[in-house]
Design an enzyme around this catalytic site. Structure first.
Site, short mmCIF file in Angstrom:
data_model
loop_
_atom_site.label_atom_id
_atom_site.label_comp_id
_atom_site.label_asym_id
_atom_site.label_seq_id
_atom_site.Cartn_x
_atom_site.Cartn_y
_atom_site.Cartn_z
CG HIS A 50 2.40 45.46 65.26
ND1 HIS A 50 3.68 45.59 65.72
CD2 HIS A 50 1.62 45.33 66.36
CE1 HIS A 50 3.69 45.52 67.04
NE2 HIS A 50 2.45 45.36 67.45
CE LYS B 179 13.51 41.80 55.13
NZ LYS B 179 13.32 42.71 56.25
NE ARG B 180 6.79 33.83 58.05
CZ ARG B 180 5.71 33.36 58.65
NH1 ARG B 180 5.66 33.35 59.98
NH2 ARG B 180 4.71 32.87 57.97
CE LYS C 153 7.85 40.61 56.08
NZ LYS C 153 8.27 41.65 57.04
CB THR D 135 12.63 44.59 64.53
OG1 THR D 135 11.98 43.39 64.07
CG2 THR D 135 11.60 45.51 65.16
CE LYS E 74 15.75 41.76 65.95
NZ LYS E 74 14.68 40.78 65.64
C1 T68 Z 1 5.39 43.14 61.93
N1 T68 Z 1 4.14 42.41 61.83
C2 T68 Z 1 5.50 44.21 60.87
N2 T68 Z 1 2.88 40.50 62.03
O1 T68 Z 1 5.33 43.65 59.59
C3 T68 Z 1 6.89 44.82 60.98
N3 T68 Z 1 0.38 39.49 61.68
O2 T68 Z 1 7.04 45.88 60.07
C4 T68 Z 1 7.11 45.33 62.40
O3 T68 Z 1 8.44 45.73 62.57
C5 T68 Z 1 6.81 44.24 63.41
O4 T68 Z 1 5.51 43.73 63.21
C6 T68 Z 1 6.90 44.76 64.83
O5 T68 Z 1 6.17 45.93 64.97
C7 T68 Z 1 4.11 41.10 62.08
O6 T68 Z 1 5.13 40.47 62.35
C8 T68 Z 1 2.66 39.22 62.33
O7 T68 Z 1 3.53 38.42 62.59
C9 T68 Z 1 1.26 38.77 62.34
C10 T68 Z 1 0.90 37.64 62.99
C11 T68 Z 1 -0.41 37.25 62.98
C12 T68 Z 1 -1.33 37.99 62.29
C13 T68 Z 1 -0.91 39.11 61.64
#
Ligand code: T68
Length: 824
Positions: A359, A547-548, A553, A655, A659
């Site tokens: 990811h 988003k986070r 970002k 994602t 949405k």
């Molecule tokens: C996200 N990753 C990607 N990670 O940033 C995003 N990481 O581009 C992608 O659309 C999404 O995954 C689904 O594929 C994350 O959200 C984490 O949350 C995470 C959690 C713990 C450790 C590392």
């Protein structure tokens, strides 16, 4: 009708009964929370029948099952979603209304189960929804954290983290299943003996600590098909006298230690996204739920089958990022030590069972465990990892004789670390990225060596989202309108939403579409009025970035641009300017300083701008406190513009972008992640694209970056904005409040590479893209066409499509049809 139990009178009686037996109250006396519980139990009654029927149908079909292993499942609330999927939402709403109960208010009583950080956890939740809806047998396996993602409070503009005690009132949808408990062992040492009969090596773990893993099952209801799959999350309990080693009986200290370990292990979700923190407890969590899940998986398989060598014919394991990849050596251990297979046999089964999803390409997110920690905590697992590594390196040296560079790059064990991604790639049969661009970057840059060695393993699975939650539930007005226009086929086949396309030329349809958007903006404005006390004009452009919070970002770019707009308005009050509302929502990891400073900056700019009467409300800035799945649904429905402005190459997919698109908001973004595919579907003229390409970013990075001072000294308007970070404009005269942010852009003493995320470089192109947004929005006809087209072209981005691709290319599952479990 889905079930007679949803007939109004029957359902009402059931709710009354539940209130009585659970709380000894009448409906009028019950609190909203109690009514939520009573309604949920009534719904669960129906679910349980279908749950039983589904498991029976799977058993009879002896169907292959996917185990989706994930440290995170960001489910969001269950009640409303379950009703939508049981096609009973409006019936139940009416029944409750007749009892003077507002279903929406009852839904708000449910805590938002937030067992995830962001995109990765939410993706897992969407996948479960699609698996059930598409009739595929599946388990989600994870952890029942006592505290999920923290609640965010904003105090004086700063983020404050508050524990999320989501289980406080009890979770009506879960089932505790003590009878399926499994023991998980940590630490100690490994002694090995020869089996006197077979001559095989036997590995015996001694002096270990153990915990008991207790599964809780939550139902995952498919849409209108009576399928109910299971999300199994594990709780931990101390193993007291029972099952302790003979030799440990009565060892009080050990008992206390194990008690503490059990409490701690499932206590809290680590609140980092795209960042690896190397904590021992995190590795314990990983092994804990993986070992328990695999033991349960094998036990289930053995109930029906006696040849463990054929396990891969009935199960497949998808590992959601590297977090669950300890599944590889744990499966080897179970097959060898418990099931008696030899290495080659075990490898054959394991390597046909495990698949890995990547990811991220962010270096700081890669999991690399220190060998001393790893081997101390998981001594037997470590031996197995060593053996995987040893055998793999023989292959590498055969293929690339004399090339020790390759060995260094590809080994699992190197420089005192266990590299989990390498292990997953070497061991499994599939490696996938989550959007086309991301997969290409994996193949050609990040994982190039592995791609050269195992090209057949690599594949792309562009992410998707469930239209059931993010349109049917989140935007009922638009959902109803779409169904009136093109039927309800889109609910289970989003490609049908393309049938809206001809409506772009229908003036009436366009007007209705925009009226719905307006109503959703009013709904959001009410929420904001209530929560932020800020008055918004729903006629202004709602420009949303939720988003986070992460530097890549680039929420920072967004707020700098707002500071710039504010300067412009102040300086040129006469200039024409379409009123804009900028909305942010974001949680920052608790220890992420720059991210937290960004939140403070956004809130401070909001304070200044929103309270400056001289600008006549042309500009408003809102920070949504505690952004989460439930308020996300309101935000997507109400957005005019979707901000997707990550530094190109950094966002694996995104994602949220999908949405927004589904809800008719054009993308203002970079050519990154799935934005590339969104633009491909909707056409460049229906999006606002700007900035460096991923290749340009990568080229700069290979040159060691660029010099942001060249821009700073040549663009005085931008310079002024940046200087305002230090002159106290947004800090009540404090000159230090934003110095970390300032330094991240310009100061070579404070960061390895100034402006690592190319904010200054992309600033002017971003501002110019905003100009194009404004211009497009002024042209109502053009805008409404763009908005409808975004919805109409979103068909590809259903997680149903994604899941069908996983099934065809990786999992090889067959659909199982389930008869209604409802009694006649
Ligand atoms: C996200 N990753 C990607 N990670 O940033 C995003 N990481 O581009 C992608 O659309 C999404 O995954 C689904 O594929 C994350 O959200 C984490 O949350 C995470 C959690 C713990 C450790 C590392």
């Amino acid at each position: 009708m889905y079930s007679k139990r949803f007939e109004k009178e029957t359902f009402k009686a059931e709710v009354r009964d539940n209130v009585k037996t659970l709380y000894r109250k009448t409906i009028d006396e019950a609190t909203p929370q109690q009514i939520f519980q009573a309604v949920s139990y009534a719904v669960k009654e129906v679910i349980i029948d279908d749950w039983l029927a589904s498991q029976k149908a799977y058993d009879e079909a002896d169907a292959k099952t996917v185990y989706y292993m994930s440290m995170e499942f960001l489910m969001g609330r269950a009640l409303g979603n379950n009703l939508i999927n049981m096609t009973a939402y409006s019936e139940v709403k009416e029944a409750l209304k007749e009892m003077n109960i507002d279903l929406n208010a009852i839904e708000d009583e449910e805590p938002d189960p937030a067992l995830g950080n962001g995109g990765l956890g939410r993706l897992a939740a969407c996948f479960l929804d699609s698996l059930s809806t598409l009739n595929y047998p599946a388990y989600g396996c994870g952890i029942r954290y006592r505290y999920g993602m923290f609640k965010q409070k904003i105090e004086n503009g700063y983020q404050v983290e508050v524990p999320d005690n989501w289980l406080k009132e009890g979770n009506p949808f879960e089932l505790r299943r003590e009878e399926y408990a499994k023991e998980v062992r940590f630490g100690g040492n490994i002694r090995f003996e020869k089996d006197p009969e077979t001559g095989k090596d036997i590995f015996i773990q001694e002096n270990y600590e153990s915990v008991l893993a207790i599964p809780y099952d939550m139902p995952i209801v498919g849409y209108g098909n009576h399928v109910v799959n299971t999300l199994r999350v594990w709780d931990a309990k101390a193993i007291t006298d029972f099952q302790l080693d003979e030799f440990d009986r009565g060892n009080y200290h050990k008992a206390v230690e194990q008690e503490n370990l059990a409490k701690l292990i499932v206590d809290v979700l680590y609140p980092n996204d795209n960042h690896y923190s190397g904590k021992e407890l995190r590795l314990k969590q990983q092994y804990f739920f993986i070992s328990a899940s695999l033991q349960a998986m094998i036990a289930k398989y053995k109930k029906k089958h006696n040849d463990i060598r054929k396990l891969h014919e009935k199960v497949v394991i998808q590992m959601n990022d590297t977090h669950p990849t300890v599944a590889v050596p744990e499966l080897m251990r179970l097959l060898i030590d418990e099931e008696g297979l030899n290495w080659e046999e075990a490898w054959e089964v394991m390597s046909k069972t495990c698949a890995y999803t990547n990811h991220t390409i962010m270096a700081e997110a890669l999991e690399k465990w220190p060998i001393d920690l790893f081997s101390r905590l998981l001594p037997r697992i470590y031996q197995i990892v060593q053996e995987i590594d040893r055998r793999f390196l023989i292959q590498v040296r055969e293929k690339y004789p004399g090339n020790e560079e390759k060995v260094k790059k590809m080994a699992i064990l190197m420089d005192g670390q266990v590299r989990m991604a390498n292990m997953a790639i070497i061991s499994g049969f599939s490696v996938n990225g989550v959007a086309k661009l991301h997969t290409e970057i994996l193949k050609n840059q990040e994982l190039k060596d592995f791609y050269e060695m195992f090209p057949q393993k690599f594949n792309n699975k562009t992410n998707g989202i469930t239209q059931r939650r993010f349109l049917a539930h989140g935007n009922p007005l638009l959902a109803g309108w779409i169904t009136d226009r093109i039927g309800d086929g889109w609910l289970t086949d989003l490609s049908k939403i393309a049938n809206l396309k001809p409506l772009v030329n229908d003036e009436q349809a366009r007007r209705e579409f925009m009226q719905i958007k307006h109503k959703n903006k009013v709904r959001l404005a009410e929420y904001i009025k209530k929560h932020n006390g800020i008055e918004l004009d729903p006629r202004s452009i709602f420009d949303v970035q939720v988003k986070r919070l992460h530097e890549y970002k680039r929420q920072f770019l967004n707020i700098l641009h707002i500071m710039y707009l504010y300067n412009q308005i102040k300086e040129h009050p006469e200039m024409s300017f379409y009123p804009r509302t900028f909305i942010f929502g974001a949680k920052a990891a608790a220890g992420y300083q720059r991210a937290k400073e960004t939140i403070k900056l956004i809130n401070s700019v909001a304070d200044v701008v929103n309270n400056d009467r001289s600008i006549n409300g042309k500009l408003k800035v809102v920070f949504i406190e505690d952004y989460r799945v439930s308020n996300a649904e309101l935000l997507f429905a109400a957005a005019d513009v979707s901000e997707q402005i990550s530094t190109a190459s950094k966002e694996a997919s995104g994602t949220g972008n999908m949405k927004f698109m589904l809800n008719g908001a054009p993308t203002l973004g970079t050519m990154d992640g799935a934005n590339v595919e969104i633009v491909q579907e909707v056409g460049e003229e229906n999006a606002f694209i700007f900035g460096l390409s991923s290749q340009e970013v990568i080229n700069y990075e290979n040159q060691g970056g660029y010099n942001p001072l060249d821009i700073y000294f040549n663009d005085w308007e931008l310079k002024r904005v940046i200087d305002q970070l230090m002159d106290g404009t947004y800090a009540n005269g404090d000159h230090n409040m934003y110095k970390n942010l300032y330094n991240s852009l310009l100061n070579t003493q404070c960061t390895a590479r100034p402006d690592m995320y190319f904010i200054l470089k992309d600033f002017r192109p971003y501002a110019e893209a905003h100009k194009r947004v404004e211009e497009a929005y002024r042209d109502e006809q053009r805008w409404s066409k763009m908005a409808i087209l975004n919805t109409a072209c979103s068909g590809k981005f259903s997680s149903d499509r994604t899941i069908e691709e996983y099934v065809t290319d990786i999992w090889k599952l067959k659909k199982v049809y389930v008869p209604s479990g409802q009694p006649e």
